[in-house]
Design a protein around this motif. Sequence first.
Motif, PDB file in Angstrom:
ATOM      1  N   THR A  46       0.802  -1.230   0.000  1.00 26.62           N
ATOM      2  CA  THR A  46       0.000   0.000   0.000  1.00 26.62           C
ATOM      3  C   THR A  46       0.831   1.274   0.000  1.00 26.62           C
ATOM      4  O   THR A  46       0.330   2.343  -0.365  1.00 26.62           O
ATOM      5  N   ASP A  95      -3.219   2.760  -3.680  1.00 28.37           N
ATOM      6  CA  ASP A  95      -4.067   2.709  -4.879  1.00 28.37           C
ATOM      7  C   ASP A  95      -3.730   3.838  -5.847  1.00 28.37           C
ATOM      8  O   ASP A  95      -4.605   4.505  -6.394  1.00 28.37           O
ATOM      9  N   PRO A 123      -4.385  -1.217  -2.637  1.00 26.01           N
ATOM     10  CA  PRO A 123      -5.438  -0.340  -2.117  1.00 26.01           C
ATOM     11  C   PRO A 123      -5.640  -0.492  -0.611  1.00 26.01           C
ATOM     12  O   PRO A 123      -5.364  -1.550  -0.033  1.00 26.01           O
ATOM     13  N   ARG A 143      -8.815   0.461   0.348  1.00 27.02           N
ATOM     14  CA  ARG A 143     -10.249   0.186   0.285  1.00 27.02           C
ATOM     15  C   ARG A 143     -10.474  -1.160  -0.393  1.00 27.02           C
ATOM     16  O   ARG A 143      -9.557  -1.762  -0.950  1.00 27.02           O
ATOM     17  N   ARG A 144     -11.715  -1.596  -0.372  1.00 24.55           N
ATOM     18  CA  ARG A 144     -12.050  -2.882  -0.993  1.00 24.55           C
ATOM     19  C   ARG A 144     -12.302  -2.703  -2.492  1.00 24.55           C
ATOM     20  O   ARG A 144     -13.429  -2.789  -2.958  1.00 24.55           O
ATOM     21  N   ARG A 145     -11.251  -2.460  -3.224  1.00 20.94           N
ATOM     22  CA  ARG A 145     -11.405  -2.439  -4.674  1.00 20.94           C
ATOM     23  C   ARG A 145     -10.999  -3.800  -5.236  1.00 20.94           C
ATOM     24  O   ARG A 145     -10.253  -4.560  -4.621  1.00 20.94           O
TER      25      ARG A 145
END
Length: 520
Positions: free
Chosen positions: A53, A107, A137, A139-141
Motif C-alpha cells: 500500500t 491505490d 489499495p 479500500r475494498r477495490r
Amino acid sequence: MADIRSTLTRRSFLFSAGAAGLVASSGVATPFYARGYGRPEFLHGVQSGDVDTQSGMVWTRVDRPARVAVEYSTTESFSNAVRLPDIDATPQTDCAIKGRLDNLLPDQDIFYRFTATDLYDPNRVSEPIVGRFRTAPLRRRSVRFVWSGDTAGQGWGIDEVGMKTYSTMQLHEPDFFIHSGDTIYADNPIPDEIKLRDGGMWKNRIVTPEKRDVARTLEEYRGQWKYNLLDEHVRGLNAVCPTFYQWDDHEVLNNWSASTDLRDDPRYPEKDVAVYASRAARAFHEMTPIRTLPTQPGRIFRKVAYGPLLDAFFVDLRSYRGPNQGEGDGGLFGWRQADWLKRELAASRATWKVIACDMPIGLVVWDDYSARRGSDAISNGQNGAPMGRETEFADLLRFIRDNAIENIVWLTADVHYTAAHHYDPSRAAFKEFLPFWEFVSGPLHSGTYGPKELDMTFGPEVRFIKASGGGIDSNLPPSAGLQFFGIVDINGRTQQMTVRLMDRQDKELWRVTLDPAAVA
C-alpha cells in the motif's frame, strides 16, 4: 529500452561487423573498453516488485559502472517527480541496482525512471528508462493478479515467437505477477537448434555464452537471468507489472538438496552443492526486485499485504530442506519459516490468504524418477498417514484448522502443466484439516509434461487438468501451445475469488468462483 529484431540471427548477433553496438544493446557482456565510447545503456529493461500500500521495489541494470538517478512521480509527465539519492552501479553487483520507493499513496499509479551517468566520464549520460506500477489499495477495490512458473527450461529458449505467455498475461492488466519458481534454468543449456519429433526444427534465435553450458560461477548464474531479460515479452510485462518472485530448484540445479551427489558429474568441478546454491542465491537477489530484509539478508519467504482483500504469503521450500533421500526425508519449511507462516496466517485480517508455494502439495515428485525413490516435494506416494515431510505439512494444516483460519488458497507450479485440486478430509488418510483448494500452473516457456500421480494422504481430487500425454509426448516445446498461467480476480463488492486457468493463446480452460467464508 533496447529492442532485438526478430531477423537477427545468433551468429550475426555475436560476430557481425557491428557486433560491438549490437552486443551493447543486447546485454551480452563485453569488455569495458569496447563499450566505453558511447553513453551508458540500460541493458535489460526495468522491473518492480513486492509492492504494497505504501512502497515498492524497482530494479534495472546498466552496461558499465555508472551513477544512477532514480525518480518517481504520480504522473507520466514526471511533473511532480521525487528524486531519491543516486545509486552507484558497480561490478560488485554486475552493475544491477535496485531501490525501495517509500511513503507512497495507496491505490496510486507510480511512474519511475532511471538515468545513468558514466562513473568515469560525467559528460556521458544515458537516455532515461521508465516503468510503472500501482500501489495496493486500502479500500475494498477489485484485485487481479496472475501466476505461473518455469521459464526457459529444457533447452527451449528465445525463438522467433519468443516467450509469448508473458505478453498474453500482460493483456489482462494484472496488478502483479507471481513467479512461482524455476525462474531460470541454470542447469539446462540452450543449444542453437533442437530437432522436433515431427521432423521440424526449433531454432533458438538468441543464445548467449552463459546459456551454452550449466551455470557454475557467479557470472554464469547472473547470465541465466540476463538471458531471460533479452526477451521482448518478458521486458514488456516487467515494465508495467510488478513481479513477486520465489525460487525452486532450477535456479541452482535439478532437485537439489543436502543429499545431492555431484561426485560423478563432470560438469560441476566443486562437489558441494551448497557452493552453487550460494552463488545462485546471490544472483537471484541481485537480478530481481525482491525486498531485502536488513536483519535477515537473503531471506525469500515473506508476506506482501495487498489491501483488505488479500495477503500473499511466499514460502521457500528449497533453502531450508533436509536431504531428499535418506531416513524419513528431510523437512521443507524449517522451524523458523514454519513458525513465521503460522504466526502471520493467524494475524492476517485480509479476506483471502493466498500461499504461493513453489512445490505442489498432493502430487508425487520423485527425487529419482527412474527408480521412484526419494521425494522432492511434500507427498511421498504412500497414500497413508503422514510420514517424513508430510508430517510438517500436516502440522500446518492442523494449526490452520485449530485456529479457524479460513479462506486459504494455495498457488503452485513446478510440474509443467495446469490443474485444479480440491482437498477434503473426507477423502484423506489424515483428517485434521479444513477443506482447501490448490491451483497449479506453468510452464511459462519450457517443456510440457504429463500428469503426476496423486497421493491421498491429504485427500486431493482433480477438478481439472490439462497436460501433455506423457511418455513419448513428454517435454513438448512451447510451440505446441501447452504453456499455462492462472488469473485470480477478487471482487471488491462481493469479495468472491474467481480463478481461471489459461493457455498462452489466451484461451480460458477452466474457472471456479469461491465464496469467502466470512460472507458465505
